[in-house]
Design an enzyme around this catalytic site. Structure first.
Site, short mmCIF file in Angstrom:
data_model
loop_
_atom_site.label_atom_id
_atom_site.label_comp_id
_atom_site.label_asym_id
_atom_site.label_seq_id
_atom_site.Cartn_x
_atom_site.Cartn_y
_atom_site.Cartn_z
N ASP A 54 8.10 -4.83 -3.67
CA ASP A 54 8.06 -4.51 -5.11
C ASP A 54 8.63 -3.12 -5.37
OD1 ASP A 54 5.99 -3.00 -4.14
OD2 ASP A 54 4.51 -3.63 -5.64
N LYS A 123 2.99 -10.49 0.91
CA LYS A 123 2.30 -9.24 1.23
C LYS A 123 1.46 -8.83 0.03
CE LYS A 123 4.36 -5.05 1.35
NZ LYS A 123 3.53 -4.36 0.33
N GLU A 190 0.69 2.41 5.55
CA GLU A 190 1.61 3.32 4.85
C GLU A 190 0.94 4.66 4.59
OE1 GLU A 190 3.62 1.75 1.41
OE2 GLU A 190 4.45 3.73 0.88
O1 KIV Z 1 7.48 -2.49 -1.68
C1 KIV Z 1 7.84 -2.12 -0.56
O2 KIV Z 1 9.00 -1.88 -0.28
C2 KIV Z 1 6.79 -1.98 0.45
C3 KIV Z 1 7.18 -1.46 1.81
C4 KIV Z 1 7.62 -0.08 1.74
C5 KIV Z 1 6.10 -1.65 2.80
O3 KIV Z 1 5.67 -2.29 0.19
#
Ligand code: KIV
Length: 298
Positions: A54, A123, A190
């Site tokens: 996202d 995710k 993260e």
């Molecule tokens: O949205 C994204 O790009 C992410 C990654 C950096 C893990 O969540």
């Protein structure tokens, strides 16, 4: 424009492959991609996990945070990136609001990413073990994500490294264990101290994928636009720039503009012409008029 098919992949990467990689101490490579071209390049380069993050809200859409991006917008990019991926495990990020109101909502939206977007897993950010259980029960593999979770920017009071106090350190370790128990197939860590990420990685049997979490994670992920300098902002400490696409594109666009202004583009061999033996036939006024109009357009 003709697009040649993506080369036949070597063995397809699945959640099991990630697990085997952890057990064999072989690092997992992961990168975000938001469209066909970058997803294809990442896949062909041998990246193991491609995430339609996202983060596209910020790096593709130019928004201030990830919060406003919608399920439909994420799906649009997921479908585009899907077409470039053959070998990598292909994961879609659930945007803010798509799983926060109820678990039913979360399952319904996640289902769309598999059915309509071609994702192989979703995710989700934050400690939501009950939701992970529901998704896994619905046959949806889940990559969980804890630490500096950008969808929690307002609660965190900014994009701040998490887990520096003893209380946060303990909380994040527990969240990681709970998410593993609930059935997550991998865990993104993260923005946390290397020591904490190392401890979580050692404690879990599922693989951890770090971003700003040190080298001891089972794998690493970066945002594509960070990697190639397309963010128009100073990079975070953990970002390593592998190319300067901003410079490359700026120069290319500038050179094209100059060539047009100076009438150096298009050249003779970049133009279409009438066949040589037809030139004489272009004597009729009407045809000659059409031809000159055509040339002016080209
Ligand atoms: O949205 C994204 O790009 C992410 C990654 C950096 C893990 O969540």
């Amino acid at each position: 424009m003709s697009l040649t098919p993506v080369a036949a992949p070597s063995a397809k990467i699945t959640p099991n492959t990630l697990l085997e990689r952890k057990q064999a101490h072989q690092p997992i490579t992961s990168l975000t991609a938001y469209d066909y071209a970058t997803a294809r390049l990442a896949d062909e380069a041998g990246i193991d996990l491609i995430l339609v993050g996202d983060s596209l809200a910020m790096v593709v859409m130019g928004l201030e945070s990830t919060l406003p991006v919608t399920v439909d917008e994420m799906l649009h990019h997921t479908r585009a990136a899907r077409r470039g991926v053959r070998r990598a495990m292909f994961v879609a990020d659930m945007p803010y609001g798509s799983y926060h109101l109820s678990a039913d909502d979360g399952v319904a939206n996640a289902t769309r990413f598999l059915k309509e977007g071609g994702a192989e897993a979703v995710k989700i950010e934050g400690a939501r073990p009950e939701l992970v259980e529901r998704l896994v029960a619905a046959e949806i593999p889940v990559v969980a994500h804890i630490g500096l979770t950008p969808q929690s920017v307002h609660r965190m009071g900014g994009y701040k490294v998490q887990g520096k106090t003893a209380a946060e350190y303990g909380r994040l370790r527990k969240e990681a264990r709970d998410l593993e128990k609930s059935g997550a197939c991998a865990l993104v860590l993260e923005g946390m101290p290397r020591e904490l990420a190392a401890e979580i990685t050692a404690e879990l049997t599922i693989p951890t994928i770090g971003i700003g979490a040190g080298v001891d994670c089972d794998g690493q992920i970066l945002v594509f636009h960070d990697l190639v300098n397309l963010t128009f902002a100073p990079p975070a400490r953990f970002v390593r720039r592998y190319a300067d696409a901003a410079e490359l594109f700026r120069n290319a666009i500038g050179a094209y503009r100059d060539d047009v202004v100076e009438r150096r583009y298009p050249a003779e061999d970049e133009s279409y012409h009438l066949p040589k033996n037809a030139r004489g036939a272009v004597a009729e006024p009407a045809v000659a008029f059409e031809t000159s109009k055509l040339r002016r357009k080209a």
